[in-house]
Design an enzyme around this catalytic site. Structure first.
Site, PDB file in Angstrom:
ATOM      1  N   HIS A   1       4.640  10.075  10.949  1.00  0.00           N
ATOM      2  CA  HIS A   1       3.829   9.725   9.782  1.00  0.00           C
ATOM      3  C   HIS A   1       3.033  10.906   9.213  1.00  0.00           C
ATOM      4  CE1 HIS A   1       5.016   5.697  10.559  1.00  0.00           C
ATOM      5  NE2 HIS A   1       4.352   5.621  11.691  1.00  0.00           N
TER       6      HIS A   1
ATOM      7  N   PRO B   1      -8.620   3.501   2.032  1.00  0.00           N
ATOM      8  CA  PRO B   1      -9.785   4.392   1.936  1.00  0.00           C
ATOM      9  C   PRO B   1     -10.430   4.276   0.557  1.00  0.00           C
ATOM     10  CG  PRO B   1      -7.847   5.584   2.710  1.00  0.00           C
ATOM     11  CD  PRO B   1      -7.380   4.237   2.236  1.00  0.00           C
ATOM     12  N   GLU B   2     -11.735   4.046   0.550  1.00  0.00           N
ATOM     13  CA  GLU B   2     -12.472   3.931  -0.703  1.00  0.00           C
ATOM     14  C   GLU B   2     -13.255   5.222  -0.947  1.00  0.00           C
ATOM     15  OE1 GLU B   2     -12.238   1.597  -2.794  1.00  0.00           O
ATOM     16  OE2 GLU B   2     -11.348  -0.071  -1.714  1.00  0.00           O
TER      17      GLU B   2
ATOM     18  N   ARG C   1       2.086   4.442   5.373  1.00  0.00           N
ATOM     19  CA  ARG C   1       2.688   3.664   4.281  1.00  0.00           C
ATOM     20  C   ARG C   1       3.129   4.531   3.108  1.00  0.00           C
ATOM     21  NH1 ARG C   1      -0.713  -1.644   3.269  1.00  0.00           N
ATOM     22  NH2 ARG C   1       1.089  -2.032   1.941  1.00  0.00           N
TER      23      ARG C   1
ATOM     24  N   ARG D   1     -16.322  -5.106 -22.975  1.00  0.00           N
ATOM     25  CA  ARG D   1     -15.311  -5.742 -22.122  1.00  0.00           C
ATOM     26  C   ARG D   1     -15.554  -7.242 -22.004  1.00  0.00           C
ATOM     27  NH1 ARG D   1     -12.943  -1.450 -19.370  1.00  0.00           N
ATOM     28  NH2 ARG D   1     -13.330   0.301 -20.735  1.00  0.00           N
TER      29      ARG D   1
END
Ligand SMILES: [Zn+2]
Length: 270
Positions: free
Chosen positions: A89, A2-3, A107, A151
């Site tokens: 789960h 999930p973003e 997970r 950077r």
């Protein structure tokens, strides 16, 4: 995984309904990435003030203390009037007067962490190093350019690192760089103000469109998200190796940067 857009759409799916709810009980399942940090029984009797988002964390403010929720690699939250018995789960339930918030996470890289406040060490540990919010007013093109100047790493990896701006995951980084016409391997420090300004706009654009798309595909707000898939935007380059660029028709190239796949157009991105 999930973003940011998925996390934001998850938030939108239940934040209004859970605000004002009283916590009746909480249940933890198997260990998640981080421990809850308090006895779940202590959450009973508290009131949910609201749900905010910071990066990919959801911050649930209670009348006393807060919960930080993260979906990890495979987590999803549902909020429903009643929840069936917990499956193998389902690792966290917050039973409230308005419904049951449940974290399903096969997970178990996700987490629910209790903190006394946002400035408590347990919260600072998770939120302290996050960059600015890409969709917020603090994300400013000039400041973004200044931060990039410092950077020397390739710009895509700088975006993914999340300490300048949060929530630009792999797909969104590739797509934003395409829209800005910047090659992902370009050193961040070599990007001009003009190009940084284009990238700034592109980052906001791809994320905002994904949130919008997610919101419109999320029809059933009574059962939040349900699955952790991406909201499939019409990708310009992501996962399109060898296919013609939608602008110039040159084949999209795939390379690997920091063990993540990167896609770009060799003609449109310099
Ligand atoms: Zn092209």
């Amino acid at each position: 995984m999930p973003e940011l857009p998925e996390v934001e759409v998850t938030r939108l799916s239940f934040a209004d309904r859970i605000a004002g709810a009283r916590v009746l009980s909480a249940r933890t399942g198997k260990p998640l990435r981080w421990a809850l940090g308090c006895d779940p029984a202590r959450l009973a009797g508290r009131t949910v003030r609201g749900v905010r988002r910071r990066g990919k964390y959801l911050l649930m403010d209670l009348d006393e203390g807060m919960l930080l929720l993260h979906l990890g690699m495979s987590g999803s939250l549902s909020f429903s009037d009643t929840a069936p018995p917990a499956g193998p789960h389902d690792h966290f339930d917050l039973v409230t007067s308005r419904g049951v918030l449940r974290l399903n996470d096969p997970r178990r890289f996700g987490a629910v962490v209790y903190a006394h406040s946002e400035s408590a060490p347990e919260a600072v540990k998770l939120l302290g190093r996050l960059g600015v919010e890409p969709l917020g007013d603090d994300f400013d093109a000039q400041a973004f350019h200044v931060a990039l100047q410092a950077r020397h790493a390739p710009v895509k990896q700088v975006l993914l690192a999340g300490d300048i701006v949060v929530g630009v995951g792999n797909i969104y980084a590739s797509e934003a760089l395409f829209l800005a016409g910047i090659r992902p391997t370009t050193r961040a420090s070599r990007i001009s103000l003009e190009r940084a300004t284009r990238l700034h706009a592109a980052v906001r654009d791809v994320l905002a469109r994904a949130v919008e798309k997610g919101g419109s595909t999320l029809r059933d707000f009574s059962n939040a998200q349900g699955e952790s898939g991406y909201f499939q935007l019409e990708a310009n380059v992501y996962d399109r190796e060898g296919l013609p660029c939608r602008v110039c028709e040159a084949p999209v190239r795939r390379i690997v940067q920091g063990q993540r796949a990167t896609y770009y157009c060799t003609r449109c991105q310099r």
